[in-house]
Design a protein around this motif. Structure first.
Motif, PDB file in Angstrom:
ATOM      1  N   GLU A  70      16.671  78.746  -3.631  1.00 49.00           N
ATOM      2  CA  GLU A  70      15.338  78.176  -3.404  1.00 49.00           C
ATOM      3  C   GLU A  70      15.415  76.678  -3.115  1.00 49.00           C
ATOM      4  OE1 GLU A  70      10.971  78.122  -5.531  1.00 49.00           O
ATOM      5  OE2 GLU A  70      12.603  79.254  -6.431  1.00 49.00           O
ATOM      6  N   ILE A  71      16.333  75.994  -3.764  1.00 47.22           N
ATOM      7  CA  ILE A  71      16.522  74.563  -3.490  1.00 47.22           C
ATOM      8  C   ILE A  71      17.011  74.357  -2.062  1.00 47.22           C
ATOM      9  CG2 ILE A  71      17.952  72.557  -4.075  1.00 47.22           C
ATOM     10  CD1 ILE A  71      17.717  73.434  -6.997  1.00 47.22           C
ATOM     11  N   PHE A  72      17.913  75.226  -1.595  1.00 50.00           N
ATOM     12  CA  PHE A  72      18.393  75.117  -0.211  1.00 50.00           C
ATOM     13  C   PHE A  72      17.253  75.330   0.779  1.00 50.00           C
ATOM     14  CE2 PHE A  72      22.716  76.551  -1.886  1.00 50.00           C
ATOM     15  CZ  PHE A  72      23.128  75.248  -2.067  1.00 50.00           C
ATOM     16  N   ALA A  73      16.363  76.258   0.477  1.00 43.94           N
ATOM     17  CA  ALA A  73      15.211  76.491   1.356  1.00 43.94           C
ATOM     18  C   ALA A  73      14.280  75.278   1.342  1.00 43.94           C
ATOM     19  CB  ALA A  73      14.468  77.746   0.928  1.00 43.94           C
ATOM     20  N   GLY A  74      14.124  74.648   0.197  1.00 41.25           N
ATOM     21  CA  GLY A  74      13.274  73.465   0.097  1.00 41.25           C
ATOM     22  C   GLY A  74      13.859  72.253   0.803  1.00 41.25           C
ATOM     23  N   ALA A  75      15.174  72.222   0.932  1.00 41.09           N
ATOM     24  CA  ALA A  75      15.820  71.090   1.605  1.00 41.09           C
ATOM     25  C   ALA A  75      15.515  71.074   3.095  1.00 41.09           C
ATOM     26  CB  ALA A  75      17.323  71.148   1.379  1.00 41.09           C
ATOM     27  N   LEU A  76      15.111  72.208   3.654  1.00 42.06           N
ATOM     28  CA  LEU A  76      14.772  72.244   5.080  1.00 42.06           C
ATOM     29  C   LEU A  76      13.614  71.299   5.404  1.00 42.06           C
ATOM     30  CD1 LEU A  76      15.017  76.061   5.790  1.00 42.06           C
ATOM     31  CD2 LEU A  76      16.645  74.284   6.409  1.00 42.06           C
ATOM     32  N   CYS A  96       8.957  75.693   5.710  1.00 42.26           N
ATOM     33  CA  CYS A  96       9.661  75.438   4.453  1.00 42.26           C
ATOM     34  C   CYS A  96       8.849  75.947   3.265  1.00 42.26           C
ATOM     35  CB  CYS A  96       9.931  73.948   4.308  1.00 42.26           C
ATOM     36  SG  CYS A  96      10.588  73.465   2.718  1.00 42.26           S
ATOM     37  N   GLY A  97       7.567  75.683   3.262  1.00 44.45           N
ATOM     38  CA  GLY A  97       6.710  76.163   2.181  1.00 44.45           C
ATOM     39  C   GLY A  97       6.643  77.677   2.118  1.00 44.45           C
ATOM     40  N   LEU A  98       6.575  78.309   3.288  1.00 45.54           N
ATOM     41  CA  LEU A  98       6.573  79.771   3.320  1.00 45.54           C
ATOM     42  C   LEU A  98       7.885  80.336   2.777  1.00 45.54           C
ATOM     43  CD1 LEU A  98       4.884  80.452   6.766  1.00 45.54           C
ATOM     44  CD2 LEU A  98       3.962  80.953   4.507  1.00 45.54           C
ATOM     45  N   SER A  99       9.006  79.743   3.180  1.00 42.55           N
ATOM     46  CA  SER A  99      10.292  80.255   2.709  1.00 42.55           C
ATOM     47  C   SER A  99      10.466  80.040   1.212  1.00 42.55           C
ATOM     48  CB  SER A  99      11.435  79.612   3.485  1.00 42.55           C
ATOM     49  OG  SER A  99      11.524  78.235   3.205  1.00 42.55           O
ATOM     50  N   VAL A 100      10.022  78.909   0.699  1.00 46.39           N
ATOM     51  CA  VAL A 100      10.115  78.677  -0.748  1.00 46.39           C
ATOM     52  C   VAL A 100       9.233  79.666  -1.506  1.00 46.39           C
ATOM     53  CG1 VAL A 100       9.533  77.027  -2.578  1.00 46.39           C
ATOM     54  CG2 VAL A 100      10.841  76.278  -0.603  1.00 46.39           C
ATOM     55  N   GLY A 101       8.057  79.955  -0.973  1.00 47.09           N
ATOM     56  CA  GLY A 101       7.177  80.931  -1.618  1.00 47.09           C
ATOM     57  C   GLY A 101       7.759  82.318  -1.630  1.00 47.09           C
ATOM     58  N   ILE A 102       8.330  82.741  -0.517  1.00 43.09           N
ATOM     59  CA  ILE A 102       8.926  84.075  -0.446  1.00 43.09           C
ATOM     60  C   ILE A 102      10.133  84.174  -1.359  1.00 43.09           C
ATOM     61  CG2 ILE A 102      10.166  85.663   1.085  1.00 43.09           C
ATOM     62  CD1 ILE A 102       8.283  84.658   3.331  1.00 43.09           C
ATOM     63  N   ILE A 103      10.983  83.154  -1.338  1.00 43.91           N
ATOM     64  CA  ILE A 103      12.171  83.179  -2.187  1.00 43.91           C
ATOM     65  C   ILE A 103      11.777  83.083  -3.659  1.00 43.91           C
ATOM     66  CG2 ILE A 103      14.256  81.900  -2.806  1.00 43.91           C
ATOM     67  CD1 ILE A 103      14.540  81.228   0.156  1.00 43.91           C
ATOM     68  N   GLY A 104      10.766  82.279  -3.980  1.00 45.70           N
ATOM     69  CA  GLY A 104      10.312  82.175  -5.372  1.00 45.70           C
ATOM     70  C   GLY A 104       9.750  83.486  -5.888  1.00 45.70           C
ATOM     71  N   SER A 105       8.996  84.167  -5.059  1.00 50.89           N
ATOM     72  CA  SER A 105       8.467  85.475  -5.446  1.00 50.89           C
ATOM     73  C   SER A 105       9.593  86.480  -5.661  1.00 50.89           C
ATOM     74  CB  SER A 105       7.510  85.980  -4.370  1.00 50.89           C
ATOM     75  OG  SER A 105       7.100  87.287  -4.643  1.00 50.89           O
ATOM     76  N   SER A 106      10.546  86.469  -4.759  1.00 48.63           N
ATOM     77  CA  SER A 106      11.697  87.376  -4.903  1.00 48.63           C
ATOM     78  C   SER A 106      12.519  87.025  -6.138  1.00 48.63           C
ATOM     79  CB  SER A 106      12.576  87.308  -3.661  1.00 48.63           C
ATOM     80  OG  SER A 106      11.856  87.685  -2.526  1.00 48.63           O
ATOM     81  N   ALA A 107      12.674  85.745  -6.412  1.00 46.74           N
ATOM     82  CA  ALA A 107      13.441  85.325  -7.587  1.00 46.74           C
ATOM     83  C   ALA A 107      12.771  85.794  -8.872  1.00 46.74           C
ATOM     84  CB  ALA A 107      13.608  83.809  -7.607  1.00 46.74           C
ATOM     85  N   LYS A 161      20.963  81.525 -10.004  1.00 50.27           N
ATOM     86  CA  LYS A 161      21.516  81.772  -8.672  1.00 50.27           C
ATOM     87  C   LYS A 161      20.400  81.760  -7.634  1.00 50.27           C
ATOM     88  CE  LYS A 161      25.127  84.619 -10.613  1.00 50.27           C
ATOM     89  NZ  LYS A 161      25.625  85.972 -10.787  1.00 50.27           N
ATOM     90  N   MET A 162      19.293  82.404  -7.954  1.00 50.98           N
ATOM     91  CA  MET A 162      18.167  82.433  -7.028  1.00 50.98           C
ATOM     92  C   MET A 162      17.518  81.050  -6.909  1.00 50.98           C
ATOM     93  SD  MET A 162      17.901  85.441  -5.736  1.00 50.98           S
ATOM     94  CE  MET A 162      16.245  85.562  -5.127  1.00 50.98           C
ATOM     95  N   PHE A 163      17.539  80.294  -7.992  1.00 51.32           N
ATOM     96  CA  PHE A 163      16.960  78.953  -7.973  1.00 51.32           C
ATOM     97  C   PHE A 163      17.741  78.036  -7.033  1.00 51.32           C
ATOM     98  CE2 PHE A 163      16.162  74.714  -9.883  1.00 51.32           C
ATOM     99  CZ  PHE A 163      14.808  74.684  -9.659  1.00 51.32           C
ATOM    100  N   LEU A 164      19.057  78.174  -6.995  1.00 48.20           N
ATOM    101  CA  LEU A 164      19.861  77.379  -6.075  1.00 48.20           C
ATOM    102  C   LEU A 164      19.525  77.708  -4.627  1.00 48.20           C
ATOM    103  CD1 LEU A 164      23.336  77.412  -7.826  1.00 48.20           C
ATOM    104  CD2 LEU A 164      21.803  75.474  -7.518  1.00 48.20           C
TER     105      LEU A 164
END
Length: 69
Positions: free
Chosen positions: A48-54, A19-30, A43-46
């Motif tokens: 990222e929230i879905f990735a954090g919910a994992l 989950c932390g890795l996915s949030v980091g990758i998505i945050g960097s991309s955002a 849109k990208m923040f939403l």
């Protein structure tokens, strides 16, 4: 019981690591997308929230596993 606690700890730890890795990758991309195209951050923040919910789902599954052990 001890094996269930150990397995639950490993499972929750691994889920939160991913989950932390996915949030980091998505945050960097955002951040990169927001620099190129203004107005797309929400849109990208939403996403990222879905990735954090994992991570939260992993903790809930861990609690359920411990309750049934």
């Amino acid at each position: 019981m001890a094996y269930a606690v150990f397995a639950t700890g490993i499972m929750v730890g691994f889920v939160n690591l991913v989950c932390g890795l996915s949030v980091g990758i998505i945050g960097s991309s955002a951040a990169l997308v927001d620099v190129q195209a203004r107005g797309s951050f929400m849109k990208m923040f939403l996403i990222e929230i879905f990735a954090g919910a994992l991570g939260l789902y992993g903790v809930i599954v861990g609690i359920v596993v411990l309750q049934n052990a």
